[in-house]
Design a protein around this motif. Structure first.
Motif, PDB file in Angstrom:
ATOM      1  N   UNK A 163       4.389-146.062  -7.904  1.00  0.00           N
ATOM      2  CA  UNK A 163       3.099-145.626  -7.772  1.00  0.00           C
ATOM      3  C   UNK A 163       2.257-145.543  -8.808  1.00  0.00           C
ATOM      4  N   UNK A 164       2.823-145.370  -9.896  1.00  0.00           N
ATOM      5  CA  UNK A 164       1.844-145.168 -11.361  1.00  0.00           C
ATOM      6  C   UNK A 164       1.082-146.523 -11.556  1.00  0.00           C
ATOM      7  N   UNK A 165       1.543-147.731 -10.921  1.00  0.00           N
ATOM      8  CA  UNK A 165       0.975-149.050 -11.406  1.00  0.00           C
ATOM      9  C   UNK A 165      -0.627-149.025 -10.586  1.00  0.00           C
ATOM     10  N   UNK A 166      -0.617-148.150  -9.567  1.00  0.00           N
ATOM     11  CA  UNK A 166      -1.738-148.269  -8.954  1.00  0.00           C
ATOM     12  C   UNK A 166      -2.954-147.142  -9.526  1.00  0.00           C
ATOM     13  N   UNK A 167      -3.350-147.860 -10.739  1.00  0.00           N
ATOM     14  CA  UNK A 167      -4.111-147.031 -11.789  1.00  0.00           C
ATOM     15  C   UNK A 167      -5.473-147.618 -11.675  1.00  0.00           C
ATOM     16  N   UNK A 168      -6.596-146.954 -11.366  1.00  0.00           N
ATOM     17  CA  UNK A 168      -8.082-147.341 -11.520  1.00  0.00           C
ATOM     18  C   UNK A 168      -8.567-147.701 -12.851  1.00  0.00           C
ATOM     19  N   UNK A 169      -7.937-146.965 -13.634  1.00  0.00           N
ATOM     20  CA  UNK A 169      -8.240-147.235 -15.152  1.00  0.00           C
ATOM     21  C   UNK A 169      -7.435-148.373 -15.844  1.00  0.00           C
ATOM     22  N   UNK A 170      -6.454-149.142 -15.222  1.00  0.00           N
ATOM     23  CA  UNK A 170      -5.781-150.059 -15.832  1.00  0.00           C
ATOM     24  C   UNK A 170      -6.631-151.262 -16.431  1.00  0.00           C
ATOM     25  N   UNK A 171      -5.921-151.872 -17.149  1.00  0.00           N
ATOM     26  CA  UNK A 171      -6.621-153.196 -17.867  1.00  0.00           C
ATOM     27  C   UNK A 171      -6.881-154.133 -16.587  1.00  0.00           C
ATOM     28  N   UNK A 172      -6.045-154.663 -15.854  1.00  0.00           N
ATOM     29  CA  UNK A 172      -6.010-155.560 -14.858  1.00  0.00           C
ATOM     30  C   UNK A 172      -5.408-155.246 -13.691  1.00  0.00           C
ATOM     31  N   UNK A 173      -6.184-154.732 -12.704  1.00  0.00           N
ATOM     32  CA  UNK A 173      -5.622-154.497 -11.299  1.00  0.00           C
ATOM     33  C   UNK A 173      -4.892-155.667 -10.778  1.00  0.00           C
ATOM     34  N   UNK A 174      -5.470-156.779 -10.976  1.00  0.00           N
ATOM     35  CA  UNK A 174      -4.950-157.993 -10.345  1.00  0.00           C
ATOM     36  C   UNK A 174      -3.530-158.198 -10.656  1.00  0.00           C
ATOM     37  N   UNK A 175      -2.874-157.685 -11.776  1.00  0.00           N
ATOM     38  CA  UNK A 175      -1.442-157.669 -11.966  1.00  0.00           C
ATOM     39  C   UNK A 175      -0.581-157.222 -10.847  1.00  0.00           C
ATOM     40  N   UNK A 176      -1.274-156.274  -9.845  1.00  0.00           N
ATOM     41  CA  UNK A 176      -0.591-155.849  -8.827  1.00  0.00           C
ATOM     42  C   UNK A 176      -0.384-157.003  -7.843  1.00  0.00           C
ATOM     43  N   UNK A 177      -1.173-157.858  -7.691  1.00  0.00           N
ATOM     44  CA  UNK A 177      -1.172-159.299  -6.649  1.00  0.00           C
ATOM     45  C   UNK A 177      -0.173-159.967  -7.554  1.00  0.00           C
ATOM     46  N   UNK A 178      -0.202-160.269  -8.754  1.00  0.00           N
ATOM     47  CA  UNK A 178       0.757-161.057  -9.598  1.00  0.00           C
ATOM     48  C   UNK A 178       2.079-160.674  -9.281  1.00  0.00           C
ATOM     49  N   UNK A 822      -6.283-141.033 -12.584  1.00  0.00           N
ATOM     50  CA  UNK A 822      -6.887-142.445 -12.414  1.00  0.00           C
ATOM     51  C   UNK A 822      -5.790-142.991 -11.357  1.00  0.00           C
ATOM     52  N   UNK A 823      -4.637-142.412 -11.357  1.00  0.00           N
ATOM     53  CA  UNK A 823      -3.569-143.275 -10.425  1.00  0.00           C
ATOM     54  C   UNK A 823      -3.844-142.804  -8.986  1.00  0.00           C
ATOM     55  N   UNK A 824      -3.727-143.637  -7.876  1.00  0.00           N
ATOM     56  CA  UNK A 824      -4.064-143.342  -6.752  1.00  0.00           C
ATOM     57  C   UNK A 824      -3.261-142.286  -6.184  1.00  0.00           C
ATOM     58  N   UNK A 825      -3.986-141.087  -5.623  1.00  0.00           N
ATOM     59  CA  UNK A 825      -3.180-139.919  -4.789  1.00  0.00           C
ATOM     60  C   UNK A 825      -4.087-139.161  -3.905  1.00  0.00           C
TER      61      UNK A 825
END
Length: 856
Positions: A163-178, A822-825
């Motif tokens: 769940x911590x990966x869903x961070x709006x402040x992350x460097x590149x959210x596209x990594x979730x799809x990768x 910034x993590x989705x909750x």
């Protein structure tokens, strides 16, 4: 009735009113007990691959870039050469959980899921995954477990990132799809050395689900027109191409794999979703592979929008569907039973199969929806007296049999188009019937609550008139009350209870239907108050009474319209600005009147501005913080010169700490914005300061001086420290103007009292919240208090709707909470967003209202 009992009764009544909303309007529409329905003919596909690009707008995928190249080249080639396409129309609320339920289970929002924060459904439901033989899914922990939890048996497998990966402040959210694409490849590679898994993957009725959250996350963080959002679409396009190529190789190009790519919802230009704007409800749908039609060239198409021309797809047939229609489409492609709770209609245009198969599939679809209608009807019939039960006439038992016999006969006679048309009619009627029985008791229960509400309002007004006015003649108050009304109401209550009992009604029905009985009995007991009030009203001049009534109606309509049109608040505030001129108060208080008029005009600007969050403007937040500090300095100097000095250094320490919090909040907002802009995430120091400020803001005013204006000033400072952290633009200035206007309003009401020859200015200056106050020592109510009440309610509505629509999910930007997390909750973010309007209404207005009642 004593004061404690009155307060307890009020709390109980209002709790019932609140609970009734969820019970009457937010009950689950799902029913159970249906028989699974499956198309009897062999399906075209052995397996289905579902790609859901979370938050992907239709225009973002289909439109061409400025150089006329497609945003997603592979998917564009698919819809032009290999598959069918269209727009999937979603429904409100456009959120991830209800969107996925509509796609995979075939029914729209179960509103009872609000209690679960949209993360799961509180009522069990069937889905394509549940009906499949095996389903493997990869993606978000917010979505996948919901379908595994509701599945029977152990055949829905989930692979989630943290769940911590869903961070709006992350460097590149596209990594979730990768992550999803890489794990799917790894999974299939590992299956070659696992015979059990390899065999399962080669069975029929297999579903592979890839949930791609990166687009949604980048849309929230950077907006849909950003480079990050568009780059994420390109990465998804490349990932889909790789997965399709890998699967075709794995299955030896057997032509038995069907593919569907769509989205759960879209997104507004300002990066939010939840409401019904076209950018949120229009999502892409591309289908290809086994059993799916190839592109169909056409010369013209009739659609109300201009998307075909904008996307340069005029010559390819566009086949729009409702989002729930995708579930029966998937079930038909792989030959599994239609989800039991599905309300979707199979989109036959997407199928590349015989007319016989299409007719049989549509017949199965009709029977599956009709099964829900029959269960719903029988449930309602069991809990309603036979002579009171009103059936849904278009689908009586005989009509149901006629529809089914006629459709089956058409299929046997190979009149497939007639059978399909008849089945569609049956589906539409069954859906109407489902809605009819789901809302069967809504009018009855709504009227019960309305009668209770009117009765309680009447009783409260009568108590106020009796307690705080001199309109009632004491000689008429008779302690020896007749027992006749008591017995009459008790008898009515027994009749209602018996009526509900023989219908086996739920216990909540007893509460809603019996509540009017004690309330209206309390009203009847105050009959002498009503008689005296009526006598006083008849003694007033008719012209004044009619004029006063018209003004009251106009004011109420103004409040009602403000819920739909924010600009209505501007009209009301401009009228307020002219109030001193109309009443000639400006003659005796020119300075106060000038300040009142200016602040009303300033506040009237906010409802005309765009809803907060659409255009972030951090410099304005900084200006609001610095302005608050400047006002604080002048206010402290003013308090120091007043006759009521501070109790000591402790008072000053509280103010200085609050001013320091405001300065720190201003820094945190600026620092957090820069950090996220540079994709460095939320600094831990900023997060700690934000939560500490939020925690201390509710406690610090309790330590401040208890004199009226000093306490109000302390509350404003505490609220501003938190409000700045939740602001992204001009709304940071809103509480300053609103609070200033409320303070001036107290002074204006003092001037208004001069008309009655009463002035409590001296008491106002020394009023202390630390001492118990007997409000009867101050004054009685008079007609002008109706205007004060209206002003008070209007300002509360302005606090809620002045900078946004609190009733709409997408009116507030998630960026407002980035100083805290910034993590989705959803629960945490929603709670923080509600803090923006609520503090003014729950704390600030309580003190203002108390002061106005005493001194205004």
């Amino acid at each position: 009735m004593g004061v404690p009992v009155f307060i307890l009764a009020g709390l109980l009544v209002h709790f019932v009113f609140l609970a009734s909303i969820f019970d009457i309007y937010f009950s689950s529409p799902l029913v159970h007990g249906m028989t699974p329905q499956q198309t009897p003919l062999p399906p075209p596909a052995k397996r289905l691959v579902l790609f859901v690009a979370d938050g992907l707008r239709a225009d973002s995928l289909f439109e061409l870039n400025s150089n006329n190249t497609p945003q997603a080249p592979y998917l564009r080639a698919i819809l032009e050469n290999n598959g069918s396409w269209g727009i999937s129309h979603t429904r409100v609320p456009t959120e991830s959980r209800p969107g996925h339920v509509a796609l995979i289970a075939g029914f729209y929002e179960d509103v009872s899921a609000v209690a679960k924060g949209w993360k799961e459904n509180p009522v069990e439901f069937d889905s394509v995954f549940n009906e499949s033989k095996h389903t493997w899914s990869w993606g978000s922990p917010d979505i996948l477990p919901m379908f595994a939890k509701g599945a029977t048996g152990d055949h829905v497998y989930t692979f989630c990132y943290t769940a911590e990966s869903e961070d709006f402040g992350a460097q590149d959210a596209a990594e979730l799809d990768t992550w999803v694409f890489d794990h799917v490849k790894s999974f299939f590679n590992s299956s070659r050395s696992n015979q059990t898994l390899f065999s399962a993957l080669n069975e029929e009725k297999v579903v592979l689900f890839l949930h791609l959250l990166g687009i949604d996350t980048n849309g929230h963080a950077h907006r849909p027109y950003s480079k990050e959002y568009k780059e994420n679409i390109r990465k998804v396009d490349e990932g889909v191409e790789e997965i399709v190529s890998m699967l075709e190789s794995f299955y030896g190009n057997d032509g038995k794999t069907a593919y569907i790519l769509t989205s759960d919802h879209g997104m507004t230009d300002w990066g939010s979703h939840g409401a019904g704007h076209p950018s949120e409800t229009l999502t892409p749908l591309i289908a290809w592979g086994a059993g799916v039609n190839y592109p169909q060239e056409v010369t013209s198409q009739l659609f109300e929008d201009n998307f075909l021309k904008e996307w340069k797809l005029e010559n390819l047939k566009r086949m729009d569907v409702n989002q729930a229609d995708i579930a029966p489409l998937m079930a038909s492609l792989i030959g599994v039973p239609f989800p039991l709770n599905s309300v979707g209609t199979l989109p036959l245009e997407y199928l590349n199969n015989s007319d016989h198969f299409k007719a049989e599939s549509m017949f199965t679809n009709a029977v599956q929806v009709l099964e829900q209608f029959k269960v719903k009807m029988s449930q309602k019939k069991r809990t309603t007296l036979s002579f009171l039960f009103t059936p849904f006439k278009p689908l009586s038992d005989s009509e149901q049999i006629n529809f089914l016999k006629k459709a089956r006969l058409y299929i046997q006679q190979q009149k497939y188009s007639e059978a399909v048309s008849l089945c569609k009619t049956l589906i539409n009627l069954a859906l109407e019937g489902l809605s009819y029985y789901h809302t069967y008791d809504r009018l009855f229960l709504g009227l019960s609550i309305a009668v209770s509400f009117v009765g309680w309002t009447t009783y409260v007004i009568l108590v106020i008139i009796k307690t705080h006015t001199n309109l009632i003649k004491a000689a008429q108050i008779n302690n020896k009350e007749s027992t006749g009304p008591l017995y009459s109401f008790m008898f009515a209550g027994m009749i209602i209870a018996f009526f509900l009992l023989i219908q086996a009604s739920p216990w909540t029905y007893y509460v809603y239907c019996l509540l009017p009985v004690p309330i209206w009995y309390a009203v009847v007991r105050e009959l002498h108050v009503i008689q005296d009030l009526a006598a006083n009203l008849w003694s007033l001049p008719v012209g004044h009474s009619v004029g006063f009534l018209l003004i009251c109606i106009l004011g109420i309509e103004l409040l009602v319209f403000s819920f739909f049109y924010r600009s209505t608040l501007t009209v009301g505030l401009l009228v307020f600005a002219g109030w001193p001129v109309i009443t000639q108060m400006w003659v005796q208080a020119k300075r106060t009147t000038l300040i009142w008029t200016l602040l009303c005009v300033f506040l009237a600007v906010f409802p005309l501005m765009p809803v907060v969050g659409r255009e972030p403007n951090i410099p304005l937040v900084i200006v609001a913080g610095l302005t608050t500090l400047l006002i604080s300095c002048f206010s402290l100097a003013s308090f120091s010169r007043s006759e009521n000095k501070y109790r000591g250094k402790e008072d000053l320490k509280v103010y200085f700490y609050q001013m320091f919090s405001i300065a720190l909040s201003t820094y945190v907002v600026s620092s957090t914005h820069n950090s996220l802009k540079n994709k460095q995430g939320l600094p831990v120091f900023n997060q700690i300061v934000s939560w500490m400020t939020l925690a201390s803001s509710s406690a610090l005013p309790l330590l401040s001086p208890t004199l009226l204006f000093q306490r109000l000033f302390s509350i404003l400072l505490s609220l501003m420290a938190t409000y700045l952290l939740l602001s992204t633009g001009y709304e940071a200035l809103f509480p300053l103007v609103l609070s200033g206007l409320m303070l001036v309003w107290i002074q204006m009401e003092q001037e208004a009292l001069q008309h009655y020859g009463l002035s409590l200015r001296s008491k106002l200056a020394v009023f202390n919240f630390a001492y118990a106050t007997d409000i009867t020592q101050f004054r009685q109510l008079h007609l002008d208090d109706i205007r004060r009440s209206f002003f008070f309610v209007f300002f509360i509505v302005t606090a809620f709707f002045g900078t946004g629509n609190i009733a709409s999910v997408n009116s507030f930007d998630p960026a407002s909470v980035y100083c805290f997390l910034t993590v989705f909750s959803p629960f945490m973010m929603g709670g923080l967003l509600l803090l923006k309007p609520f503090p003014h209404c729950s704390c600030d207005f309580r003190h203002y209202g108390f002061a106005l009642f005493l001194f205004g």
